[in-house]
Write a protein that holds these residues in place. Structure first.
Motif, mmCIF file in Angstrom:
data_model
loop_
_atom_site.group_PDB
_atom_site.id
_atom_site.type_symbol
_atom_site.label_atom_id
_atom_site.label_comp_id
_atom_site.label_asym_id
_atom_site.label_seq_id
_atom_site.Cartn_x
_atom_site.Cartn_y
_atom_site.Cartn_z
ATOM 1 N N ASN A 190 0.807 -1.227 0.000
ATOM 2 C CA ASN A 190 0.000 0.000 0.000
ATOM 3 C C ASN A 190 0.837 1.272 0.000
ATOM 4 O O ASN A 190 0.362 2.339 -0.364
ATOM 5 N N GLN A 191 2.104 1.139 0.443
ATOM 6 C CA GLN A 191 2.946 2.346 0.542
ATOM 7 C C GLN A 191 3.742 2.597 -0.737
ATOM 8 O O GLN A 191 4.390 3.627 -0.870
ATOM 9 N N PRO A 193 4.756 3.404 -4.660
ATOM 10 C CA PRO A 193 4.174 4.357 -5.607
ATOM 11 C C PRO A 193 3.333 3.636 -6.667
ATOM 12 O O PRO A 193 3.558 2.458 -6.945
ATOM 13 N N GLU A 194 2.379 4.354 -7.217
ATOM 14 C CA GLU A 194 1.611 3.809 -8.340
ATOM 15 C C GLU A 194 2.535 3.822 -9.559
ATOM 16 O O GLU A 194 3.204 4.824 -9.813
ATOM 17 N N VAL A 195 2.609 2.714 -10.273
ATOM 18 C CA VAL A 195 3.586 2.616 -11.368
ATOM 19 C C VAL A 195 2.947 2.084 -12.645
ATOM 20 O O VAL A 195 1.808 1.617 -12.636
ATOM 21 N N ASP A 196 3.745 2.118 -13.722
ATOM 22 C CA ASP A 196 3.254 1.610 -15.009
ATOM 23 C C ASP A 196 3.214 0.086 -15.033
ATOM 24 O O ASP A 196 2.364 -0.511 -15.687
ATOM 25 N N LEU A 197 4.187 -0.533 -14.342
ATOM 26 C CA LEU A 197 4.306 -1.993 -14.422
ATOM 27 C C LEU A 197 4.636 -2.576 -13.054
ATOM 28 O O LEU A 197 5.557 -2.107 -12.378
ATOM 29 N N VAL A 198 3.867 -3.581 -12.638
ATOM 30 C CA VAL A 198 4.195 -4.306 -11.404
ATOM 31 C C VAL A 198 4.509 -5.743 -11.795
ATOM 32 O O VAL A 198 3.749 -6.374 -12.533
ATOM 33 N N TYR A 199 5.647 -6.249 -11.299
ATOM 34 C CA TYR A 199 6.010 -7.638 -11.564
ATOM 35 C C TYR A 199 5.963 -8.423 -10.248
ATOM 36 O O TYR A 199 6.571 -8.020 -9.251
ATOM 37 N N VAL A 263 -2.175 -4.344 -5.484
ATOM 38 C CA VAL A 263 -1.069 -3.699 -6.214
ATOM 39 C C VAL A 263 -1.596 -2.545 -7.066
ATOM 40 O O VAL A 263 -2.725 -2.587 -7.555
ATOM 41 N N ARG A 264 -0.746 -1.516 -7.189
ATOM 42 C CA ARG A 264 -1.176 -0.346 -7.941
ATOM 43 C C ARG A 264 -0.296 -0.178 -9.170
ATOM 44 O O ARG A 264 0.742 0.479 -9.131
ATOM 45 N N GLY A 265 -0.686 -0.888 -10.245
ATOM 46 C CA GLY A 265 0.076 -0.823 -11.489
ATOM 47 C C GLY A 265 -0.876 -0.766 -12.669
ATOM 48 O O GLY A 265 -1.917 -1.430 -12.660
ATOM 49 N N ARG A 266 -0.519 0.025 -13.670
ATOM 50 C CA ARG A 266 -1.331 0.098 -14.885
ATOM 51 C C ARG A 266 -1.308 -1.252 -15.593
ATOM 52 O O ARG A 266 -2.284 -1.673 -16.203
ATOM 53 N N PHE A 267 -0.175 -1.945 -15.493
ATOM 54 C CA PHE A 267 -0.027 -3.262 -16.108
ATOM 55 C C PHE A 267 0.609 -4.185 -15.067
ATOM 56 O O PHE A 267 1.516 -3.778 -14.342
#
Ligand SMILES: C[S@@+](CC[C@H](N)C(=O)[O-])C[C@H]1O[C@@H](n2cnc3c(N)ncnc32)[C@H](O)[C@@H]1O
Length: 351
Positions: A190-191, A193-199, A263-267
């Motif tokens: 939760n802490q 950053p929001e990102v483009d890609l989470v793996y 998770v906070r990822g666009r993808f």
């Protein structure tokens, strides 16, 4: 990079191609292990946050992800490596525990590891080079160990590589910013950053990294822990706080689906293999709750080196039969339909 159970060495090109195909500028690698995947993202100009529970992973991430190569003076690094390389060996905890009571390293290398590790602490503790030098030692020790790649046991007969003298080699650092964080993915998610890609590449079964890589954990912590058993594992590996919810058969599926939801990822890309406690359908459902499109891609891969060498006891005798030598690795791709299509095309163009 160090030998590591579940390391995604063979999937790195595919994962890199996916990151480029979805035009990621920022990424989180939440179970970074060797940092190999995070390094590939960084190599492609992506700003990466690398997270893992293990202390040695944090050091590798501070070296390969958080250190900006353009800020490192090559002369200073080379002088530090010369200084460490010329430090005379001295019998200490590593020699006693991992060369005499057990046989992970030849004593001559153990004495050098002891002396170099002490010198890093004494001379470089406050230097920006600290994680770089520690990682260099970790990688050098891995090149002369006498295991099959896991530290639950060592070979009865010294491995050929263990006879070679320990050699410190300057690591290949990458330019650009990045972040290394040590901690529990469940607590940190939760802490971040929001990102483009989470793996996501969690442990999918009972293999505990804390015990499988206890020598690296100790080499980095440098805390001379009490130990037990033939493998000289850290006594604190019996403590609850060194366990991960991802290594419990009952806790893993629930924890992982909850994590996917947070998770906070666009993808989102999820690594998965068919020896897992959680089904592919369960993961698909969890991803589909927060993503427009979910696809599963299969890769046929050889299993980790321990399985291929065989199952041995510390005396070197074969004690078990080896299961199949290949397993299927999967990647889930989840995000906007257009991005999933781009990622899919990037993988297909590599095959
Ligand atoms: C399959 S490995 C990752 C391998 C990595 N992708 C690579 O290529 O090297 C899983 C990793 O998850 C880490 N881990 C286990 N439980 C964790 C938790 N609760 N939070 C964060 N990391 C965890 C382990 O230390 C291990 O490095």
């Amino acid at each position: 990079m160090i030998k590591y159970l579940g390391s995604k060495r063979t999937l790195v090109p595919a994962l890199g191609a996916i990151a480029t195909a979805v035009a990621a500028d920022t990424a989180v690698d939440l179970f970074t292990g060797t940092t190999r995947v995070a390094q590939e993202f960084k190599r492609r100009g992506i700003e990466v946050t690398a997270v893992d529970l293990a202390t040695y992973s944090e050091v590798l991430a501070r070296c390969f992800i958080a250190t900006d190569a353009t800020t490192v003076d090559p002369v200073e690094l080379s002088e530090a490596l010369d200084d460490l390389s010329s430090t005379p060996g001295r019998r200490g905890y590593v020699t006693r525990t991992f060369c005499e009571e057990s046989r992970y390293f030849q004593p001559a290398n153990g004495e050098r590891i002891d002396a170099i590790r002490d010198r890093i602490e004494e001379r470089y503790r406050d230097s920006a080079l600290y994680p770089v030098l520690l990682s260099t030692l970790l990688l050098a020790a891995d090149r002369v160990d006498s295991t099959t790649g896991l530290q639950m046991a060592y070979l009865k007969k010294w491995s050929p590589r263990s006879h070679r003298p320990l050699e410190l080699r300057a690591p290949e650092l990458l330019p650009g910013p990045g972040t290394a964080i040590r901690g529990d993915a469940m607590a940190l998610v939760n802490q971040l950053p929001e990102v483009d890609l989470v793996y996501l590449d969690p442990p999918y079964n009972q293999h505990r990294y804390f015990t499988n890589y206890h020598v690296w954990e100790t080499l980095v912590r440098w805390d001379e822990p009490d130990h037990y058993g033939v493998a000289c594992k850290r006594l604190d590996s019996k403590d609850e706080h060194t366990r991960s919810v991802f290594n419990g058969k009952r806790t893993m599926p629930g924890a992982f689906t909850e994590l996917i939801g947070r998770v906070r990822g666009r993808f989102v890309v999820v690594s998965y293999n068919d020896e897992s406690w959680v089904s592919a359908d369960t993961i698909t459902e969890a991803l589909a709750r927060t993503n427009e499109c979910v696809e599963l891609v299969a890769f046929d891969r050889p299993r980790y080196v321990g399985a291929r060498i065989g199952i041995h006891n510390p005396e070197g005798a074969k004690v078990g039969t080896v299961g199949r030598l290949r397993n299927q690795e999967y990647l889930f791709l989840a995000g906007p339909a257009e991005s999933v299509a781009h990622a899919r095309a990037a993988i297909d163009s590599q095959r």
